[in-house]
Design a protein around this motif. Structure first.
Motif, PDB file in Angstrom:
ATOM      1  N   ILE A  30       0.849  -1.206   0.000  1.00 58.59           N
ATOM      2  CA  ILE A  30       0.000   0.000   0.000  1.00 58.59           C
ATOM      3  C   ILE A  30       0.881   1.251   0.000  1.00 58.59           C
ATOM      4  N   VAL A  31       1.950   1.219   0.794  1.00 63.42           N
ATOM      5  CA  VAL A  31       2.829   2.391   0.867  1.00 63.42           C
ATOM      6  C   VAL A  31       3.478   2.660  -0.484  1.00 63.42           C
ATOM      7  N   THR A  32       4.048   1.614  -1.104  1.00 62.64           N
ATOM      8  CA  THR A  32       4.759   1.844  -2.373  1.00 62.64           C
ATOM      9  C   THR A  32       3.788   2.075  -3.519  1.00 62.64           C
ATOM     10  N   GLY A  33       2.618   1.441  -3.462  1.00 62.01           N
ATOM     11  CA  GLY A  33       1.680   1.540  -4.580  1.00 62.01           C
ATOM     12  C   GLY A  33       0.812   2.768  -4.541  1.00 62.01           C
ATOM     13  N   LEU A  38       1.958   9.481  -4.895  1.00 57.35           N
ATOM     14  CA  LEU A  38       1.465  10.772  -4.404  1.00 57.35           C
ATOM     15  C   LEU A  38       2.624  11.713  -4.120  1.00 57.35           C
ATOM     16  N   ILE A  39       3.717  11.143  -3.599  1.00 57.85           N
ATOM     17  CA  ILE A  39       4.892  11.966  -3.321  1.00 57.85           C
ATOM     18  C   ILE A  39       5.419  12.544  -4.633  1.00 57.85           C
ATOM     19  N   ARG A  41       3.726  13.005  -7.389  1.00 60.05           N
ATOM     20  CA  ARG A  41       2.763  13.965  -7.926  1.00 60.05           C
ATOM     21  C   ARG A  41       2.854  15.300  -7.200  1.00 60.05           C
ATOM     22  N   SER A  42       3.295  15.247  -5.938  1.00 55.11           N
ATOM     23  CA  SER A  42       3.375  16.495  -5.188  1.00 55.11           C
ATOM     24  C   SER A  42       4.531  17.355  -5.686  1.00 55.11           C
ATOM     25  N   VAL A  43       5.481  16.759  -6.448  1.00 54.01           N
ATOM     26  CA  VAL A  43       6.591  17.534  -7.013  1.00 54.01           C
ATOM     27  C   VAL A  43       6.145  18.235  -8.291  1.00 54.01           C
ATOM     28  N   GLU A  44       5.250  17.578  -9.064  1.00 57.60           N
ATOM     29  CA  GLU A  44       4.837  18.126 -10.349  1.00 57.60           C
ATOM     30  C   GLU A  44       4.326  19.574 -10.305  1.00 57.60           C
ATOM     31  N   PRO A  45       3.445  19.917  -9.332  1.00 56.87           N
ATOM     32  CA  PRO A  45       2.965  21.300  -9.309  1.00 56.87           C
ATOM     33  C   PRO A  45       4.097  22.317  -9.176  1.00 56.87           C
ATOM     34  N   ILE A  46       5.161  21.952  -8.487  1.00 60.75           N
ATOM     35  CA  ILE A  46       6.293  22.874  -8.351  1.00 60.75           C
ATOM     36  C   ILE A  46       6.930  23.089  -9.718  1.00 60.75           C
ATOM     37  N   TYR A  47       7.124  22.005 -10.474  1.00 62.04           N
ATOM     38  CA  TYR A  47       7.677  22.126 -11.828  1.00 62.04           C
ATOM     39  C   TYR A  47       6.755  22.977 -12.695  1.00 62.04           C
ATOM     40  N   GLN A  48       5.438  22.747 -12.531  1.00 56.30           N
ATOM     41  CA  GLN A  48       4.488  23.466 -13.383  1.00 56.30           C
ATOM     42  C   GLN A  48       4.513  24.963 -13.086  1.00 56.30           C
ATOM     43  N   VAL A  49       4.610  25.306 -11.815  1.00 54.48           N
ATOM     44  CA  VAL A  49       4.672  26.723 -11.437  1.00 54.48           C
ATOM     45  C   VAL A  49       5.939  27.355 -11.994  1.00 54.48           C
ATOM     46  N   ARG A  50       7.050  26.636 -11.869  1.00 53.03           N
ATOM     47  CA  ARG A  50       8.327  27.161 -12.346  1.00 53.03           C
ATOM     48  C   ARG A  50       8.326  27.287 -13.870  1.00 53.03           C
ATOM     49  N   ALA A  51       7.724  26.291 -14.541  1.00 54.31           N
ATOM     50  CA  ALA A  51       7.649  26.320 -16.003  1.00 54.31           C
ATOM     51  C   ALA A  51       6.820  27.516 -16.464  1.00 54.31           C
TER      52      ALA A  51
END
Ligand SMILES: [Ca+2]
Ligand SMILES: [Ca+2]
Ligand SMILES: [Ca+2]
Ligand SMILES: [Ca+2]
Length: 203
Positions: A30-33, A38-39, A41-51
């Motif tokens: 459950i943790v890995t799957g 989610l961890i 995906r939580s990085v993606e918004p930062i990339y999107q804001v920077r982009a």
């Protein structure tokens, strides 16, 4: 010896161990799957804001330039492709000039700081250490501001503003025109292309 302390000393039975290991394995799945993506995906918004920030500054820089290399630099009263005397021709002696047929930098415009019209940016691409409008590396204390980002630009005439170039429209459209489409594509470190665009009009 009382019964309760005897059972404490005997530890876990084999069945208890098997159940314990199975439960742990399910929990780990459950943790890995579920949690690990989610961890990510939580990085993606930062990339999107920077982009978005990077694309916005690139678009601002480009939109601040002349519409065309042939544009009148003295107040911009005369537009390229404008037939001032309505004789059906564009002639230098009548103070008229055609807009650039080729999208790109003109002779002597060898780097971004020399770019003076919007289509000079057509085909511009950079990755590695990104540069600012003055051609300087975007770094703070030796740290890259946009590490592993890439940015590319496409510019073309788009008279009907449908994001399809005049040169590939069917039926064929005029080779030049009074509207240019500017597209900035930022590639984030996780390989996602984010596309931003704007139009520049020949005022
Ligand atoms: Ca004319
Ligand atoms: Ca130019
Ligand atoms: Ca140009
Ligand atoms: Ca079009």
């Amino acid at each position: 010896m009382p019964a309760s302390s005897k059972s404490l000393q005997s530890g876990f039975s084999l069945i208890e161990l098997v159940i314990g290991i199975t439960t742990f394995a399910i929990a780990l799945t459950i943790v890995t799957g579920v949690v690990a993506p989610l961890i990510n995906r939580s990085v993606e918004p930062i990339y999107q804001v920077r982009a978005t920030e990077l694309a916005q500054s690139m678009l601002n820089e480009i939109l601040g330039k002349y519409y065309d290399d042939e544009s009148d630099r003295n107040g911009g009263r005369i537009r390229c492709d404008e037939d001032l005397n309505d004789d059906g021709q564009l002639r230098k002696q009548d103070g008229e000039m055609a807009c650039s047929a080729v999208m790109g930098p003109e002779q002597g415009e060898n780097s971004r700081k020399d770019f003076d019209d919007v289509d000079d940016y057509n085909g511009y691409y950079e990755d590695d250490i990104l540069q600012n409008s003055l051609g300087l590396d975007m770094e703070i204390d030796g740290e890259e501001l946009y590490s592993e980002f890439a940015v590319g630009v496409t510019v073309f005439y788009d008279s009907d503003m449908d994001a399809i170039a005049n040169s590939v429209e069917i039926p064929a459209q005029e080779a030049t025109g009074n509207i240019k489409f500017i597209q900035v594509t930022v590639t984030t470190p996780d390989g996602e292309d984010m596309v931003f665009s704007s139009f520049k009009h020949n005022y």
